[in-house]
Design a protein around this motif. Structure first.
Motif, PDB file in Angstrom:
ATOM      1  N   THR A   1      -7.164  15.189  -6.585  1.00 26.96           N
ATOM      2  CA  THR A   1      -6.263  15.467  -5.453  1.00 26.96           C
ATOM      3  C   THR A   1      -5.913  14.191  -4.725  1.00 26.96           C
ATOM      4  OG1 THR A   1      -7.172  17.690  -5.219  1.00 26.96           O
ATOM      5  CG2 THR A   1      -5.987  16.765  -3.318  1.00 26.96           C
ATOM      6  N   ASP A   2      -6.982  13.377  -4.459  1.00 24.98           N
ATOM      7  CA  ASP A   2      -6.754  12.116  -3.725  1.00 24.98           C
ATOM      8  C   ASP A   2      -5.837  11.196  -4.520  1.00 24.98           C
ATOM      9  OD1 ASP A   2      -8.378  13.059  -1.740  1.00 24.98           O
ATOM     10  OD2 ASP A   2     -10.163  11.916  -2.351  1.00 24.98           O
ATOM     11  N   ASN A   3      -6.038  11.116  -5.829  1.00 24.98           N
ATOM     12  CA  ASN A   3      -5.218  10.233  -6.667  1.00 24.98           C
ATOM     13  C   ASN A   3      -3.756  10.723  -6.739  1.00 24.98           C
ATOM     14  OD1 ASN A   3      -7.338   8.542  -7.194  1.00 24.98           O
ATOM     15  ND2 ASN A   3      -7.894   9.503  -9.145  1.00 24.98           N
ATOM     16  N   LYS A   4      -3.588  12.079  -6.767  1.00 24.20           N
ATOM     17  CA  LYS A   4      -2.226  12.629  -6.807  1.00 24.20           C
ATOM     18  C   LYS A   4      -1.465  12.282  -5.526  1.00 24.20           C
ATOM     19  CE  LYS A   4       0.309  16.920  -7.624  1.00 24.20           C
ATOM     20  NZ  LYS A   4       1.218  16.735  -6.496  1.00 24.20           N
ATOM     21  N   LEU A   5      -2.188  12.426  -4.398  1.00 26.50           N
ATOM     22  CA  LEU A   5      -1.561  12.082  -3.126  1.00 26.50           C
ATOM     23  C   LEU A   5      -1.186  10.598  -3.100  1.00 26.50           C
ATOM     24  CD1 LEU A   5      -3.826  14.084  -0.633  1.00 26.50           C
ATOM     25  CD2 LEU A   5      -1.465  14.617  -1.288  1.00 26.50           C
ATOM     26  N   ARG A   6      -2.086   9.767  -3.626  1.00 20.21           N
ATOM     27  CA  ARG A   6      -1.826   8.323  -3.637  1.00 20.21           C
ATOM     28  C   ARG A   6      -0.639   8.011  -4.541  1.00 20.21           C
ATOM     29  NH1 ARG A   6      -4.015   4.014  -6.676  1.00 20.21           N
ATOM     30  NH2 ARG A   6      -4.012   2.027  -5.548  1.00 20.21           N
ATOM     31  N   LEU A   7      -0.558   8.698  -5.668  1.00 14.84           N
ATOM     32  CA  LEU A   7       0.566   8.489  -6.586  1.00 14.84           C
ATOM     33  C   LEU A   7       1.886   8.949  -5.947  1.00 14.84           C
ATOM     34  CD1 LEU A   7      -1.009   9.592 -10.004  1.00 14.84           C
ATOM     35  CD2 LEU A   7      -0.331   7.274  -9.301  1.00 14.84           C
ATOM     36  N   ASP A   8       1.783  10.081  -5.246  1.00 14.98           N
ATOM     37  CA  ASP A   8       3.004  10.586  -4.577  1.00 14.98           C
ATOM     38  C   ASP A   8       3.494   9.579  -3.559  1.00 14.98           C
ATOM     39  OD1 ASP A   8       2.892  12.854  -6.116  1.00 14.98           O
ATOM     40  OD2 ASP A   8       1.976  14.118  -4.543  1.00 14.98           O
ATOM     41  N   ARG A   9       2.585   8.952  -2.821  1.00 17.72           N
ATOM     42  CA  ARG A   9       2.989   7.957  -1.815  1.00 17.72           C
ATOM     43  C   ARG A   9       3.575   6.723  -2.495  1.00 17.72           C
ATOM     44  NH1 ARG A   9      -1.834   9.716   0.734  1.00 17.72           N
ATOM     45  NH2 ARG A   9      -2.974   7.934  -0.167  1.00 17.72           N
ATOM     46  N   LEU A  10       2.955   6.328  -3.590  1.00 17.62           N
ATOM     47  CA  LEU A  10       3.482   5.166  -4.309  1.00 17.62           C
ATOM     48  C   LEU A  10       4.879   5.480  -4.887  1.00 17.62           C
ATOM     49  CD1 LEU A  10       0.249   3.987  -6.203  1.00 17.62           C
ATOM     50  CD2 LEU A  10       1.412   2.830  -4.301  1.00 17.62           C
ATOM     51  N   ASP A  11       5.035   6.714  -5.385  1.00 16.92           N
ATOM     52  CA  ASP A  11       6.331   7.089  -5.946  1.00 16.92           C
ATOM     53  C   ASP A  11       7.435   7.065  -4.885  1.00 16.92           C
ATOM     54  OD1 ASP A  11       7.919   8.245  -8.215  1.00 16.92           O
ATOM     55  OD2 ASP A  11       8.109   9.915  -6.779  1.00 16.92           O
ATOM     56  N   ALA A  12       7.060   7.553  -3.718  1.00 15.31           N
ATOM     57  CA  ALA A  12       8.045   7.547  -2.619  1.00 15.31           C
ATOM     58  C   ALA A  12       8.404   6.122  -2.252  1.00 15.31           C
ATOM     59  CB  ALA A  12       7.468   8.297  -1.421  1.00 15.31           C
ATOM     60  N   LEU A  13       7.374   5.262  -2.246  1.00  8.89           N
ATOM     61  CA  LEU A  13       7.630   3.863  -1.888  1.00  8.89           C
ATOM     62  C   LEU A  13       8.492   3.195  -2.949  1.00  8.89           C
ATOM     63  CD1 LEU A  13       7.039   1.511   0.034  1.00  8.89           C
ATOM     64  CD2 LEU A  13       4.966   1.038  -1.322  1.00  8.89           C
ATOM     65  N   VAL A  14       8.193   3.557  -4.220  1.00  8.73           N
ATOM     66  CA  VAL A  14       8.999   2.997  -5.305  1.00  8.73           C
ATOM     67  C   VAL A  14      10.464   3.450  -5.166  1.00  8.73           C
ATOM     68  CG1 VAL A  14       9.412   3.129  -7.797  1.00  8.73           C
ATOM     69  CG2 VAL A  14       7.120   2.706  -6.921  1.00  8.73           C
ATOM     70  N   GLN A  15      10.647   4.704  -4.820  1.00  8.87           N
ATOM     71  CA  GLN A  15      12.003   5.229  -4.660  1.00  8.87           C
ATOM     72  C   GLN A  15      12.760   4.467  -3.571  1.00  8.87           C
ATOM     73  OE1 GLN A  15      13.592   7.409  -6.570  1.00  8.87           O
ATOM     74  NE2 GLN A  15      11.724   7.583  -7.874  1.00  8.87           N
ATOM     75  N   VAL A  16      12.059   4.129  -2.513  1.00  8.35           N
ATOM     76  CA  VAL A  16      12.724   3.429  -1.395  1.00  8.35           C
ATOM     77  C   VAL A  16      13.058   1.992  -1.775  1.00  8.35           C
ATOM     78  CG1 VAL A  16      12.376   2.574   0.960  1.00  8.35           C
ATOM     79  CG2 VAL A  16      11.670   4.896   0.349  1.00  8.35           C
ATOM     80  N   LEU A  17      12.127   1.370  -2.539  1.00  4.54           N
ATOM     81  CA  LEU A  17      12.282  -0.060  -2.828  1.00  4.54           C
ATOM     82  C   LEU A  17      12.972  -0.326  -4.170  1.00  4.54           C
ATOM     83  CD1 LEU A  17       8.780  -1.324  -1.648  1.00  4.54           C
ATOM     84  CD2 LEU A  17      10.938  -1.431  -0.393  1.00  4.54           C
ATOM     85  N   SER A  18      13.389   0.665  -4.922  1.00  5.41           N
ATOM     86  CA  SER A  18      14.000   0.456  -6.229  1.00  5.41           C
ATOM     87  C   SER A  18      15.394  -0.176  -6.087  1.00  5.41           C
ATOM     88  CB  SER A  18      14.159   1.802  -6.964  1.00  5.41           C
ATOM     89  OG  SER A  18      15.088   2.620  -6.291  1.00  5.41           O
ATOM     90  N   PRO A  19      15.925  -0.921  -7.083  1.00  4.51           N
ATOM     91  CA  PRO A  19      17.262  -1.568  -7.010  1.00  4.51           C
ATOM     92  C   PRO A  19      18.369  -0.555  -6.730  1.00  4.51           C
ATOM     93  CG  PRO A  19      15.974  -2.450  -8.835  1.00  4.51           C
ATOM     94  CD  PRO A  19      15.217  -1.315  -8.307  1.00  4.51           C
ATOM     95  N   GLU A  20      18.267   0.603  -7.350  1.00  9.17           N
ATOM     96  CA  GLU A  20      19.310   1.598  -7.139  1.00  9.17           C
ATOM     97  C   GLU A  20      19.408   1.972  -5.659  1.00  9.17           C
ATOM     98  OE1 GLU A  20      16.975   1.740  -9.355  1.00  9.17           O
ATOM     99  OE2 GLU A  20      17.944   1.816 -11.338  1.00  9.17           O
TER     100      GLU A  20
END
Length: 408
Positions: free
Chosen positions: A345-364
């Motif tokens: 659960t903790d790792n999924k939450l951490r991945l979700d946060r990283l994914d959101a951050l990636v979405q914000v910082l991606s070139p697109e």
């Protein structure tokens, strides 16, 4: 008027014959130089003071017709005939011979006096030894166990020595003894110095022996008289090894019996005494072995019972332990599952946060916010304006497409 020597001798003889108190008189004296020839006995009679010095001396004789019955009566009472060194009570008559001078004719000897005198002398020596504290001295010497190395003082070839050896070496227990004979004269005037010399030889080799045995077979009272000696008794009392005395028969007693470590009745009894000591040691070892066996057996029985109890309770103990371990494993399994779920659960939450951050910082996402990116002819982004020289083809990437152009 004068007398010839023979006439004077005759007058003396006549005077002696008629003088009261000089015929058939009982006299006490000590015999010396006693000898027998052709049935006649010749001796000297002595009297000594308390220091042993001779203060009176006279020749005496007993003619054959008197000497034979005297010897028979004396031997019947004492077990021996009169001999040198004895104290006697003799009935005598004073006689005078022209050629031989004064002498005493012995017509009788009272054996009871000799016996009584020997007893009196023995008792005096015993009392003196007791007063001097010597009667218990040899008994205080430690007797080794086992007692196997024996120094024997005896006459070689004597029946008593043979009885001792036969009894000792043929014992039913098959005990082993190491015996060495120290020869000595065991009768007469040479007895004391001979036994003394044997004791000295033994003392020179003390480490070789456990004990001393002095043995002599039975004999007459006079035969054993030498063992009623004070100096010999003192030597034995102070001897550094235990001394066993087996002299005579059961009825015989000597001064040595009072100072020895052990007094036995006969040479055979001396051997029996040593054998019995060995038997006592073996019995003691047997008892010790039995006690050890009983103690060990009891200990083994106790431990067997303890092991049996443990064996009987072991299945139940194993079952309880297995159940306890199973419960522990169940608890651990549950804890592991819970921990894994939480970690996932903790790792999924951490991945979700990283994914959101990636979405914000991606070139697109950056391009959608109005930014653009210029690519050089090599397909890499231009980061330095100086790299854009005239004539260079560039490509500008926007959110919804790209523009190709040439730098003028």
């Amino acid at each position: 008027m004068h007398l010839s020597l023979v006439e004077l001798s005759q007058r003396i003889a006549a005077a002696l014959g008629s003088a009261p108190g000089l015929t058939n008189v009982w006299v006490t004296a000590e015999t010396s130089d006693l000898r027998v020839s052709n049935g006649h006995c010749y001796m000297e009679l002595l009297q000594k003071d308390d220091g042993g010095k001779t203060i009176a001396r006279m020749r005496a004789n007993a003619w054959a017709n008197m000497w034979a019955p005297i010897c028979r009566k004396f031997a019947a009472a004492t077990g021996s005939v009169p001999a040198t060194g004895m104290k006697i009570l003799a009935r005598v008559t004073v006689v005078f011979h022209p050629s031989f001078g004064f002498s005493l004719n012995i017509s009788d000897i009272d054996p009871s006096y000799t016996i009584g005198e020997a007893v009196r002398r023995r008792n005096e020596i015993i009392m003196r030894l007791q007063k001097e504290g010597l009667t218990q001295l040899n008994r205080s010497v430690k007797l080794p166990i086992p007692t196997q190395r024996i120094a024997v003082i005896s006459a070689r070839g004597a029946a008593g020595f043979g009885d001792f050896i036969n009894q000792l070496f043929n014992n039913d227990l098959r005990l082993k003894f190491d015996v060495e004979l120290f020869e000595a004269v065991m009768q007469g005037e040479r007895t004391v110095p001979s036994v003394m010399a044997a004791l000295q030889q033994i003392q020179d080799r003390l480490a070789d022996f456990d004990a001393v045995v002095i043995i002599r077979g039975g004999g007459s009272t006079s035969d054993l008289a030498a063992f009623d000696d004070y100096d010999l008794a003192v030597r034995i009392a102070r001897f550094p090894l235990p001394v066993t005395v087996g002299i005579g028969h059961e009825r015989d007693i000597t001064v040595l019996d009072y100072v020895a470590y052990q007094r036995v009745k006969t040479p055979t009894a001396a051997a029996e005494w040593l054998i019995n000591r060995g038997k006592a040691m073996l019995d003691s070892l047997d008892r010790a072995a039995s006690l050890i066996y009983m103690a060990v057996s009891e200990r083994i029985t106790t431990h067997r019972e303890h092991l049996a109890r443990i064996g009987a309770s072991l299945p139940a103990m194993v079952a309880v332990n297995v159940m306890r371990q199973n419960a522990r494993l169940d608890t651990i399994a549950t804890a592991i599952a819970t921990a894994v779920d939480k970690q996932l659960t903790d790792n999924k939450l951490r991945l979700d946060r990283l994914d959101a951050l990636v979405q914000v910082l991606s070139p697109e996402a950056v391009l959608k916010r109005g930014f653009s990116m210029t690519m050089g002819p090599d397909g890499h982004a231009l980061r330095d304006v100086n790299a854009a020289v005239p004539g260079t083809q560039i490509k500008t990437i926007l959110a919804n497409g790209s523009i190709n152009s040439v730098i003028s």
